[in-house]
Design an enzyme around this catalytic site. Sequence first.
Site, PDB file in Angstrom:
ATOM      1  CD  GLU A 117       0.855  -6.521   3.247  1.00 46.49           C
ATOM      2  OE1 GLU A 117       0.873  -5.379   2.953  1.00 46.49           O
ATOM      3  OE2 GLU A 117       1.723  -7.171   3.806  1.00 46.49           O
ATOM      4  CD  GLU A 143       0.858   4.000   5.077  1.00 43.36           C
ATOM      5  OE1 GLU A 143      -0.138   4.689   5.518  1.00 43.36           O
ATOM      6  OE2 GLU A 143       2.107   4.021   5.239  1.00 43.36           O
ATOM      7  CG  HIS A 154       7.362   3.632   9.619  1.00 41.27           C
ATOM      8  ND1 HIS A 154       6.636   3.782   8.256  1.00 41.27           N
ATOM      9  CD2 HIS A 154       7.043   2.473   9.846  1.00 41.27           C
ATOM     10  CE1 HIS A 154       6.046   2.463   7.938  1.00 41.27           C
ATOM     11  NE2 HIS A 154       5.885   1.881   8.909  1.00 41.27           N
ATOM     12  NE  ARG A 160       4.298   9.535   4.062  1.00 41.79           N
ATOM     13  CZ  ARG A 160       4.827  10.376   3.329  1.00 41.79           C
ATOM     14  NH1 ARG A 160       4.845  11.536   3.508  1.00 41.79           N
ATOM     15  NH2 ARG A 160       5.939   9.849   2.459  1.00 41.79           N
ATOM     16  CG  ASP A 215      -0.159  -0.440   2.441  1.00 37.63           C
ATOM     17  OD1 ASP A 215       1.208  -0.127   2.387  1.00 37.63           O
ATOM     18  OD2 ASP A 215      -0.872  -1.018   3.298  1.00 37.63           O
ATOM     19  CG  HIS A 239      11.623   5.144   9.217  1.00 35.47           C
ATOM     20  ND1 HIS A 239      11.667   6.223   8.184  1.00 35.47           N
ATOM     21  CD2 HIS A 239      11.195   4.236   8.655  1.00 35.47           C
ATOM     22  CE1 HIS A 239      11.477   5.645   7.244  1.00 35.47           C
ATOM     23  NE2 HIS A 239      10.985   4.551   7.359  1.00 35.47           N
TER      24      HIS A 239
HETATM   25  N1  UDP Z   1      12.943  -3.779   9.501  1.00 37.44           N
HETATM   26  C1  UDP Z   1      14.044  -4.022   9.063  1.00 37.44           C
HETATM   27  N2  UDP Z   1      15.047  -3.238   9.911  1.00 37.44           N
HETATM   28  C2  UDP Z   1      14.495  -2.233  10.773  1.00 37.44           C
HETATM   29  C3  UDP Z   1      13.314  -2.210  10.956  1.00 37.44           C
HETATM   30  C4  UDP Z   1      12.398  -3.030  10.559  1.00 37.44           C
HETATM   31  O1  UDP Z   1      14.355  -4.837   8.313  1.00 37.44           O
HETATM   32  O2  UDP Z   1      15.459  -1.554  11.208  1.00 37.44           O
HETATM   33  C5  UDP Z   1      11.989  -4.741   8.682  1.00 37.44           C
HETATM   34  C6  UDP Z   1      10.754  -5.558   9.699  1.00 37.44           C
HETATM   35  O3  UDP Z   1      11.507  -6.867   9.918  1.00 37.44           O
HETATM   36  C7  UDP Z   1       9.611  -5.526   8.504  1.00 37.44           C
HETATM   37  C8  UDP Z   1       9.757  -4.403   7.913  1.00 37.44           C
HETATM   38  O4  UDP Z   1      11.093  -3.682   7.942  1.00 37.44           O
HETATM   39  O5  UDP Z   1       9.758  -6.588   7.730  1.00 37.44           O
HETATM   40  C9  UDP Z   1       8.712  -3.539   8.164  1.00 37.44           C
HETATM   41  O6  UDP Z   1       8.981  -2.101   7.571  1.00 37.44           O
HETATM   42  P1  UDP Z   1       8.456  -0.945   7.749  1.00 37.44           P
HETATM   43  O7  UDP Z   1       7.990  -0.805   9.407  1.00 37.44           O
HETATM   44  O8  UDP Z   1       9.369   0.278   7.350  1.00 37.44           O
HETATM   45  O9  UDP Z   1       6.885  -0.893   7.067  1.00 37.44           O
HETATM   46  P2  UDP Z   1       5.509  -1.575   7.138  1.00 37.44           P
HETATM   47  O10 UDP Z   1       5.412  -2.690   7.639  1.00 37.44           O
HETATM   48  O11 UDP Z   1       4.761  -0.549   8.288  1.00 37.44           O
HETATM   49  O12 UDP Z   1       4.650  -1.056   5.950  1.00 37.44           O
END
Ligand code: UDP
Length: 369
Positions: A118, A132, A213, A215, A96, A245
């Site tokens: 997804e 998203e 992270h 917004r 998303d 982040h």
């Molecule tokens: N992640 C990572 N390193 C970090 C923090 C998170 O590899 O320092 C991974 C985590 O395991 C997950 C993904 O990043 O698979 C999540 O990304 P994020 O939280 O940025 O995005 P969202 O999942 O909320 O879209």
Amino acid sequence: MSRILVVFGTRPEAIKLCPVVSELRKSVGVDVRVCVTGQHRELLDQVLRISGITPDIDLDLMRHDQSLDRLTAAVLEELGPVLERECPDCVVVQGDTASAMAASLAAYYHKIPVAHVEAGLRSGDIHEPWPEEVARRVISAIASYHFAPTRRAAAALLREGVSENTIFVTGNTVVDALLAARATLARDPGLVASLAPLVDKFADKRILLVTCHRRQTFGIGVEKIAHALLELASRGDIGIVFPVHPNPNIRDGMDRKLSGHSSIALIEPQDYLHFVRLLELAYLILTDSGGVQEEAPVFGKPVLVMRDATERMESIDAGSARLVGTSTDAIVSTASLLLDDADAYSAMANTYSPFGDGLAAQRIAAVLS
Ligand code: UDP
């Protein structure tokens, strides 16, 4: 030979699409090409480095603190000529993000079918998560193939009128990525040897792993989370590990409030293997991340979700996650309960993992090929 173009731009998309690219590459009669938008430059490159996947096309669109308007317009403008040149039979997007939404729109403008990995996650509120929730609804309106991670996600698509024979319940590919990373670490723990000083620093403490992270957390949300972490850190019996982040809206506030505290380690974003090791080490996880909500139950780690609503209700229903929002009091009181009450903790730790079995990418590749 049919040609599939996989497009992504951020860390979570890369983590969740690399298993799909690898599986598609094993399929006979399929030519897979990878295009990255570069929406999160450094974080994306971290994933690509350990995945062994080299993009065929890199739009390199990241600009410092860029607006959604500019990013969306740039993906549309830059991807159009790529689609004309590559002539894929199908464009695969995930999740998303603005990259995924704009890429699906570009494919639609070029009359190329879109496959959505997804698909069907819904919070029901277009402002939570923002932006998203709208991005994924736009993609659902365009996609020809909907890979729903769970039955709940498939049901949401059916309710919106998506035709049943285009929906495939596959599990979430993040579980595939996580299990692969865990197996790699079991074979070669030395790959994450650089975490040793952190592990030593908090050797006699339980680790709270934090990520944040979104917004909609920028500004006051960051302040309230930081206050909660300071209050929790003052207990003295926990070590807070927080890969921060790089977005300045998160980093500046967290650095200002939290740096220098002896029980809080503000660290750089970790590559996937290091982060998976931190998930293994954590006692409790505080996050607003979608992916982390999906990963934590695989390791039986309770999660406090620092958001007012989540589209990942499966783990709330399973009892392994709780919504705490960004209120300082709610974060501190719920985390304290789990730290102080062993029964409350084990009720959350001993549930099940609702998001997949590690074979999602195989199922998706089978359908696409
Ligand atoms: N992640 C990572 N390193 C970090 C923090 C998170 O590899 O320092 C991974 C985590 O395991 C997950 C993904 O990043 O698979 C999540 O990304 P994020 O939280 O940025 O995005 P969202 O999942 O909320 O879209």
